[in-house]
Design a protein around this motif. Sequence first.
Motif, PDB file in Angstrom:
ATOM      1  N   ALA A 172      -7.033  -1.288  -1.059  1.00  9.25           N
ATOM      2  CA  ALA A 172      -6.861  -0.428  -2.233  1.00  9.25           C
ATOM      3  C   ALA A 172      -6.513  -1.263  -3.461  1.00  9.25           C
ATOM      4  O   ALA A 172      -7.027  -1.018  -4.561  1.00  9.25           O
ATOM      5  CB  ALA A 172      -5.778   0.614  -1.963  1.00  9.25           C
ATOM      6  N   ARG A 173      -5.642  -2.251  -3.287  1.00  5.65           N
ATOM      7  CA  ARG A 173      -5.255  -3.124  -4.410  1.00  5.65           C
ATOM      8  C   ARG A 173      -6.458  -3.876  -4.955  1.00  5.65           C
ATOM      9  O   ARG A 173      -6.615  -4.027  -6.170  1.00  5.65           O
ATOM     10  CB  ARG A 173      -4.181  -4.099  -3.935  1.00  5.65           C
ATOM     11  CG  ARG A 173      -3.649  -5.025  -5.021  1.00  5.65           C
ATOM     12  CD  ARG A 173      -2.612  -5.999  -4.465  1.00  5.65           C
ATOM     13  NE  ARG A 173      -3.175  -6.852  -3.440  1.00  5.65           N
ATOM     14  CZ  ARG A 173      -3.892  -7.956  -3.705  1.00  5.65           C
ATOM     15  NH1 ARG A 173      -4.140  -8.307  -4.958  1.00  5.65           N
ATOM     16  NH2 ARG A 173      -4.375  -8.683  -2.721  1.00  5.65           N
ATOM     17  N   LEU A 174      -7.347  -4.356  -4.070  1.00  3.67           N
ATOM     18  CA  LEU A 174      -8.531  -5.083  -4.506  1.00  3.67           C
ATOM     19  C   LEU A 174      -9.535  -4.177  -5.205  1.00  3.67           C
ATOM     20  O   LEU A 174     -10.467  -4.663  -5.850  1.00  3.67           O
ATOM     21  CB  LEU A 174      -9.204  -5.764  -3.303  1.00  3.67           C
ATOM     22  CG  LEU A 174      -8.402  -6.899  -2.654  1.00  3.67           C
ATOM     23  CD1 LEU A 174      -9.098  -7.395  -1.404  1.00  3.67           C
ATOM     24  CD2 LEU A 174      -8.168  -8.039  -3.635  1.00  3.67           C
ATOM     25  N   HIS A 175      -9.362  -2.863  -5.084  1.00  5.37           N
ATOM     26  CA  HIS A 175     -10.207  -1.890  -5.797  1.00  5.37           C
ATOM     27  C   HIS A 175      -9.468  -1.286  -6.988  1.00  5.37           C
ATOM     28  O   HIS A 175      -9.819  -0.203  -7.461  1.00  5.37           O
ATOM     29  CB  HIS A 175     -10.656  -0.775  -4.840  1.00  5.37           C
ATOM     30  CG  HIS A 175     -11.709  -1.208  -3.859  1.00  5.37           C
ATOM     31  ND1 HIS A 175     -11.436  -2.010  -2.771  1.00  5.37           N
ATOM     32  CD2 HIS A 175     -13.055  -0.967  -3.822  1.00  5.37           C
ATOM     33  CE1 HIS A 175     -12.559  -2.229  -2.094  1.00  5.37           C
ATOM     34  NE2 HIS A 175     -13.546  -1.615  -2.705  1.00  5.37           N
ATOM     35  N   ARG A 176      -8.422  -1.960  -7.453  1.00  2.00           N
ATOM     36  CA  ARG A 176      -7.592  -1.521  -8.599  1.00  2.00           C
ATOM     37  C   ARG A 176      -6.893  -0.192  -8.319  1.00  2.00           C
ATOM     38  O   ARG A 176      -6.559   0.551  -9.235  1.00  2.00           O
ATOM     39  CB  ARG A 176      -8.438  -1.398  -9.877  1.00  2.00           C
ATOM     40  CG  ARG A 176      -9.058  -2.706 -10.338  1.00  2.00           C
ATOM     41  CD  ARG A 176      -9.916  -2.528 -11.571  1.00  2.00           C
ATOM     42  NE  ARG A 176     -11.037  -1.627 -11.284  1.00  2.00           N
ATOM     43  CZ  ARG A 176     -11.521  -0.762 -12.154  1.00  2.00           C
ATOM     44  NH1 ARG A 176     -10.993  -0.646 -13.357  1.00  2.00           N
ATOM     45  NH2 ARG A 176     -12.538   0.019 -11.820  1.00  2.00           N
ATOM     46  N   GLY A 177      -6.689   0.123  -7.056  1.00  4.50           N
ATOM     47  CA  GLY A 177      -6.070   1.387  -6.687  1.00  4.50           C
ATOM     48  C   GLY A 177      -4.730   1.197  -6.017  1.00  4.50           C
ATOM     49  O   GLY A 177      -4.138   0.117  -6.049  1.00  4.50           O
ATOM     50  N   ARG A 178      -4.259   2.261  -5.381  1.00  5.51           N
ATOM     51  CA  ARG A 178      -2.991   2.211  -4.662  1.00  5.51           C
ATOM     52  C   ARG A 178      -3.030   3.273  -3.564  1.00  5.51           C
ATOM     53  O   ARG A 178      -3.863   4.180  -3.573  1.00  5.51           O
ATOM     54  CB  ARG A 178      -1.797   2.460  -5.586  1.00  5.51           C
ATOM     55  CG  ARG A 178      -1.660   3.896  -6.070  1.00  5.51           C
ATOM     56  CD  ARG A 178      -0.286   4.168  -6.687  1.00  5.51           C
ATOM     57  NE  ARG A 178      -0.121   5.599  -6.895  1.00  5.51           N
ATOM     58  CZ  ARG A 178       0.062   6.185  -8.078  1.00  5.51           C
ATOM     59  NH1 ARG A 178       0.096   5.460  -9.164  1.00  5.51           N
ATOM     60  NH2 ARG A 178       0.209   7.485  -8.164  1.00  5.51           N
ATOM     61  N   ILE A 179      -2.105   3.140  -2.622  1.00  4.58           N
ATOM     62  CA  ILE A 179      -1.944   4.144  -1.571  1.00  4.58           C
ATOM     63  C   ILE A 179      -0.525   4.683  -1.653  1.00  4.58           C
ATOM     64  O   ILE A 179       0.439   3.912  -1.691  1.00  4.58           O
ATOM     65  CB  ILE A 179      -2.208   3.565  -0.172  1.00  4.58           C
ATOM     66  CG1 ILE A 179      -3.617   2.996  -0.080  1.00  4.58           C
ATOM     67  CG2 ILE A 179      -2.015   4.645   0.894  1.00  4.58           C
ATOM     68  CD1 ILE A 179      -3.963   2.426   1.283  1.00  4.58           C
ATOM     69  N   ASP A 180      -0.396   5.999  -1.696  1.00  2.00           N
ATOM     70  CA  ASP A 180       0.905   6.665  -1.655  1.00  2.00           C
ATOM     71  C   ASP A 180       1.064   7.358  -0.314  1.00  2.00           C
ATOM     72  O   ASP A 180       0.081   7.700   0.348  1.00  2.00           O
ATOM     73  CB  ASP A 180       1.016   7.706  -2.775  1.00  2.00           C
ATOM     74  CG  ASP A 180       0.916   7.088  -4.160  1.00  2.00           C
ATOM     75  OD1 ASP A 180       1.432   5.977  -4.336  1.00  2.00           O
ATOM     76  OD2 ASP A 180       0.318   7.714  -5.050  1.00  2.00           O
ATOM     77  N   CYS A 181       2.310   7.559   0.074  1.00  7.72           N
ATOM     78  CA  CYS A 181       2.584   8.260   1.323  1.00  7.72           C
ATOM     79  C   CYS A 181       3.681   9.292   1.102  1.00  7.72           C
ATOM     80  O   CYS A 181       4.727   8.983   0.523  1.00  7.72           O
ATOM     81  CB  CYS A 181       3.007   7.281   2.427  1.00  7.72           C
ATOM     82  SG  CYS A 181       3.436   8.088   3.986  1.00  7.72           S
ATOM     83  N   ILE A 182       3.412  10.517   1.552  1.00  5.69           N
ATOM     84  CA  ILE A 182       4.407  11.595   1.555  1.00  5.69           C
ATOM     85  C   ILE A 182       4.550  12.035   3.005  1.00  5.69           C
ATOM     86  O   ILE A 182       3.549  12.343   3.655  1.00  5.69           O
ATOM     87  CB  ILE A 182       3.951  12.789   0.695  1.00  5.69           C
ATOM     88  CG1 ILE A 182       3.695  12.366  -0.755  1.00  5.69           C
ATOM     89  CG2 ILE A 182       4.963  13.926   0.746  1.00  5.69           C
ATOM     90  CD1 ILE A 182       2.931  13.405  -1.565  1.00  5.69           C
ATOM     91  N   SER A 183       5.773  12.048   3.525  1.00  5.70           N
ATOM     92  CA  SER A 183       5.923  12.418   4.932  1.00  5.70           C
ATOM     93  C   SER A 183       7.201  13.197   5.171  1.00  5.70           C
ATOM     94  O   SER A 183       8.297  12.747   4.824  1.00  5.70           O
ATOM     95  CB  SER A 183       5.910  11.160   5.821  1.00  5.70           C
ATOM     96  OG  SER A 183       5.944  11.528   7.185  1.00  5.70           O
ATOM     97  N   VAL A 184       7.030  14.379   5.728  1.00  2.00           N
ATOM     98  CA  VAL A 184       8.129  15.188   6.246  1.00  2.00           C
ATOM     99  C   VAL A 184       7.636  15.717   7.596  1.00  2.00           C
ATOM    100  O   VAL A 184       6.431  15.711   7.863  1.00  2.00           O
ATOM    101  CB  VAL A 184       8.488  16.368   5.309  1.00  2.00           C
ATOM    102  CG1 VAL A 184       9.044  15.863   3.984  1.00  2.00           C
ATOM    103  CG2 VAL A 184       7.274  17.260   5.068  1.00  2.00           C
ATOM    104  N   PRO A 185       8.536  16.150   8.478  1.00  5.70           N
ATOM    105  CA  PRO A 185       8.067  16.701   9.753  1.00  5.70           C
ATOM    106  C   PRO A 185       7.055  17.826   9.536  1.00  5.70           C
ATOM    107  O   PRO A 185       7.299  18.768   8.794  1.00  5.70           O
ATOM    108  CB  PRO A 185       9.358  17.218  10.401  1.00  5.70           C
ATOM    109  CG  PRO A 185      10.432  16.334   9.842  1.00  5.70           C
ATOM    110  CD  PRO A 185      10.017  16.076   8.423  1.00  5.70           C
ATOM    111  N   GLY A 186       5.893  17.694  10.143  1.00  8.10           N
ATOM    112  CA  GLY A 186       4.848  18.700   9.999  1.00  8.10           C
ATOM    113  C   GLY A 186       3.856  18.417   8.887  1.00  8.10           C
ATOM    114  O   GLY A 186       2.847  19.117   8.766  1.00  8.10           O
TER     115      GLY A 186
END
Length: 345
Positions: free
Chosen positions: A320-334
């Motif tokens: 993602a970084r090499l494509h000028r992007g980023r990855i986000d993560c949101i996590s809660v049970p379920g």
Amino acid sequence: MDTNNLLNHLVTAVLVINNQLKPCYANAAAEQLLGVGNHKLLEQTLPELYQLMGVEPQLLRDAVNAGQGLTINTAVLITLDGQHHTVDITLMPIENDNNLSILELRQVDQQRRIHQQLNMDAQQQAAQFLVRNLAHEIKNPLGGLRGAAQLLSRELTSPDLKEFTTLIIEQADRLRNLVDRLLGPQRPTQHTQQSIHQVIEKVLKLIEMALPDNIHLKRDYDPSIPDIEMDSDQMQQAVLNIVQNAIQALEHCGGDIVIRTRTQHQVTIGTHRYKVVLALSIIDNGPGIPSELLDTLFYPMVTGRDEGSGLGLSIAHNIARLHRGRIDCISVPGHTEFIINLPLQ
């Protein structure tokens, strides 16, 4: 000056609500945040426009009736389409009108993500520097070890003894492959215009051949998204790594994996602000990621599974970084959601 036009240029969601919490005005940012068109938005009461918001409707009603202001920081907002946001809520009464108040919903996801990304990038660069140096120190003696085993194998005549040199060569190759995977892609490659949906479909066809019966894939695409410049092989690898993580999270309990594509406007990635970005979400309804892992999730060798290598998400983050992007993560049970953000032309 056209006040309505001015308010529609704000990135903060602005609504005017009465004491029954029914909006009588909403700007463009409010429509985008809530994922509801203006016509529908003005026909319903505020609690009907979201699944969850971190303030009780009665508290808002009381504040509007009393003509009082209200401020709530970092409240959770889950929209009707299941999107999770963190917002600062401000309610201000309109002077000379006791039945109307201005409600502002300011997203703070962006600020938090920008800070997290800058911090993560700095720490990731340090980790990559350490891994590169470590890989160099491992590869040199490993090459010597493999070469010595090959020379020794040529001198041996007994098949039983050659079995041991073959084992040494195989294990040396396995270690070298592991080191190469640790390093991952380091430089941008040749990018061409590709459809993100074609990339996703190639991954899903591969996944579906061995998908357990208790796990179901669901597609939720925005067909209007244009082609983007990418290395399709690298992007397939990034998507595959995240989808495989979701499958492993659901392998015991079963569940759904949703692949969703949308566009988002005015998104900051690193130090650059983009008018439009692709948001590719991979969502599962599994048990979630332990909170103690969330801040280091994309580091090499960090994993929540005993049998995991901890390389899949690190490689995906680097792609993602090499494509000028980023990855986000949101996590809660379920609800665990990985979002790959990539700039659109």
